[in-house]
Design a protein around this motif. Structure first.
Motif, PDB file in Angstrom:
ATOM      1  N   VAL A 128       0.844  -1.206   0.000  1.00  0.00           N
ATOM      2  CA  VAL A 128       0.000   0.000   0.000  1.00  0.00           C
ATOM      3  C   VAL A 128       0.875   1.250   0.000  1.00  0.00           C
ATOM      4  CG1 VAL A 128      -1.628   1.364   1.374  1.00  0.00           C
ATOM      5  CG2 VAL A 128      -1.985  -1.101   1.103  1.00  0.00           C
ATOM      6  N   VAL A 129       1.877   1.257   0.879  1.00  0.00           N
ATOM      7  CA  VAL A 129       2.736   2.438   1.001  1.00  0.00           C
ATOM      8  C   VAL A 129       3.501   2.698  -0.296  1.00  0.00           C
ATOM      9  CG1 VAL A 129       4.763   3.390   2.185  1.00  0.00           C
ATOM     10  CG2 VAL A 129       2.945   2.270   3.506  1.00  0.00           C
ATOM     11  N   ARG A 130       4.108   1.687  -0.842  1.00  0.00           N
ATOM     12  CA  ARG A 130       4.949   1.891  -2.024  1.00  0.00           C
ATOM     13  C   ARG A 130       4.123   2.166  -3.277  1.00  0.00           C
ATOM     14  NH1 ARG A 130      10.652  -1.363  -1.225  1.00  0.00           N
ATOM     15  NH2 ARG A 130      11.153  -0.255   0.702  1.00  0.00           N
ATOM     16  N   ALA A 131       2.966   1.532  -3.399  1.00  0.00           N
ATOM     17  CA  ALA A 131       2.108   1.823  -4.543  1.00  0.00           C
ATOM     18  C   ALA A 131       1.564   3.247  -4.467  1.00  0.00           C
ATOM     19  CB  ALA A 131       0.945   0.819  -4.599  1.00  0.00           C
ATOM     20  N   THR A 132       1.267   3.705  -3.257  1.00  0.00           N
ATOM     21  CA  THR A 132       0.785   5.075  -3.067  1.00  0.00           C
ATOM     22  C   THR A 132       1.856   6.091  -3.455  1.00  0.00           C
ATOM     23  OG1 THR A 132      -0.660   4.361  -1.256  1.00  0.00           O
ATOM     24  CG2 THR A 132      -0.187   6.705  -1.403  1.00  0.00           C
ATOM     25  N   ILE A 133       3.053   5.882  -2.936  1.00  0.00           N
ATOM     26  CA  ILE A 133       4.156   6.806  -3.238  1.00  0.00           C
ATOM     27  C   ILE A 133       4.517   6.772  -4.726  1.00  0.00           C
ATOM     28  CG2 ILE A 133       6.605   7.264  -2.806  1.00  0.00           C
ATOM     29  CD1 ILE A 133       6.126   6.254   0.076  1.00  0.00           C
TER      30      ILE A 133
END
Length: 320
Positions: free
Chosen positions: A23-28
């Motif tokens: 979630v974090v890396r796809a968001t960034i």
């Protein structure tokens, strides 16, 4: 949408960290900001929220548990607690939330979506008890943990000529017992979805002993019996075979997630971000036939989980 929040709620499961990382890396990657909400819905109420970056989720894909911690929140169910949570969400500028957890966590997500906060659920629970998806994150790891325990217990059981009952988690869903029992060659599998007869279990044990079998394994889902010790005692009295009970408990929740759970969590985490960016507001992510899919939260929660009876019958056939 400029900022997404992610939280884990309810019981922890191996693979939650892999989902958070995705979630974090796809968001960034997509140019959005992301915050981590600590201890589930309780963390929203208390404002226990922090900015996350790429380094925040480094070196966690292989770790069990959840870096965001988890909790069950009674306060969130109250009117005052819910209103406070909404104020905190507004203050922090959170425009969409990814909730990783089981059915109770999804009900909280459904509540948020009903007041206009886009919310996407990811199934993180070892019980595999959500009907809309073939598998939940953590189930495969928990099953393999049980399978490892079965192998260890079989060694000592053979040495002493005993029968062993292994109680595993599963209050309403017996999938852990079913899958681990089939993979581990258990003589009997007792699950809450199916009626069972102690006499049938005893018959299998006696038949095995008469053909020279030195051990017997019985997999018991916790929700299938009120008192596991009484079952062990009854079987011992009826068969004359020494019976021992092992309750695995929370050992099933921990440990490094399997490759299957890491990949599943990664796929689902990325899909959740994609849905939020597409403007979806009330969805849960699942997997059907190895394809990642999504469903309306309310519809997903209304579906009844059915046990795989073909696997159950296969286990009975192969345990003769």
């Amino acid at each position: 949408m400029k900022k997404i929040g992610v939280l884990t709620s309810g019981g922890d499961s191996p693979g939650m960290n892999a989902a958070i990382r995705a979630v974090v890396r796809a968001t960034i990657y997509n140019g959005l900001d992301v915050v981590g909400i600590k201890r589930g819905y309780e963390g929203i109420i208390n404002g226990d929220i922090k900015d996350l970056n790429l380094s925040s989720v480094a070196d966690i894909i292989h770790r069990g548990g959840t870096m965001l911690k988890t909790a069950r929140s009674e306060a969130f169910k109250t009117k005052s607690g819910f209103e406070k949570a909404l104020n905190v969400i507004k203050i922090f500028g959170i425009e969409g939330i990814v909730v990783i957890g089981g059915d109770g966590s999804f009900r909280g997500a459904e509540k948020l979506s009903q007041v206009g906060i886009p919310t996407i659920g990811i199934p993180g629970t070892i019980d595999n008890d959500l009907a809309y998806t073939d598998y939940t994150i953590g189930f495969d790891t928990a099953t393999n943990t049980v399978l490892h325990a079965v192998s260890n217990i079989r060694d000592t059981s053979t040495s002493h000529g005993r029968a062993n009952i292994i109680e595993v988690m599963g209050r309403h869903c017996g999938d852990i017992a079913l899958y681990a029992g089939l993979a581990g060659g258990a003589e009997s599998i007792i699950v809450p979805e199916e009626k069972y007869s102690i006499d049938d279990v005893c018959k299998r044990l006696i038949q095995g002993k008469n053909r020279g079998k030195l051990h017997s394994i019985i997999l018991l889902a916790e929700g299938a019996a009120d008192n596991s010790y009484e079952i062990a005692k009854e079987i011992e009295e009826k068969t004359g075979i020494d019976v021992r009970l092992t309750i695995l408990g929370h050992i099933q929740r921990g440990g490094s997630p399997t490759a299957f759970d890491r990949i599943l969590a990664s796929r689902m985490g990325a899909k959740a971000v994609e849905l939020l960016m597409q403007g979806e507001k009330s969805r849960v992510v699942g997997i059907k036939g190895n394809e990642i899919c999504d469903f309306d939260i309310s519809k997903a929660l209304s579906l009844k989980k059915e046990m795989n009876k073909d696997l159950y019958e296969l286990a009975k056939i192969l345990s003769i």
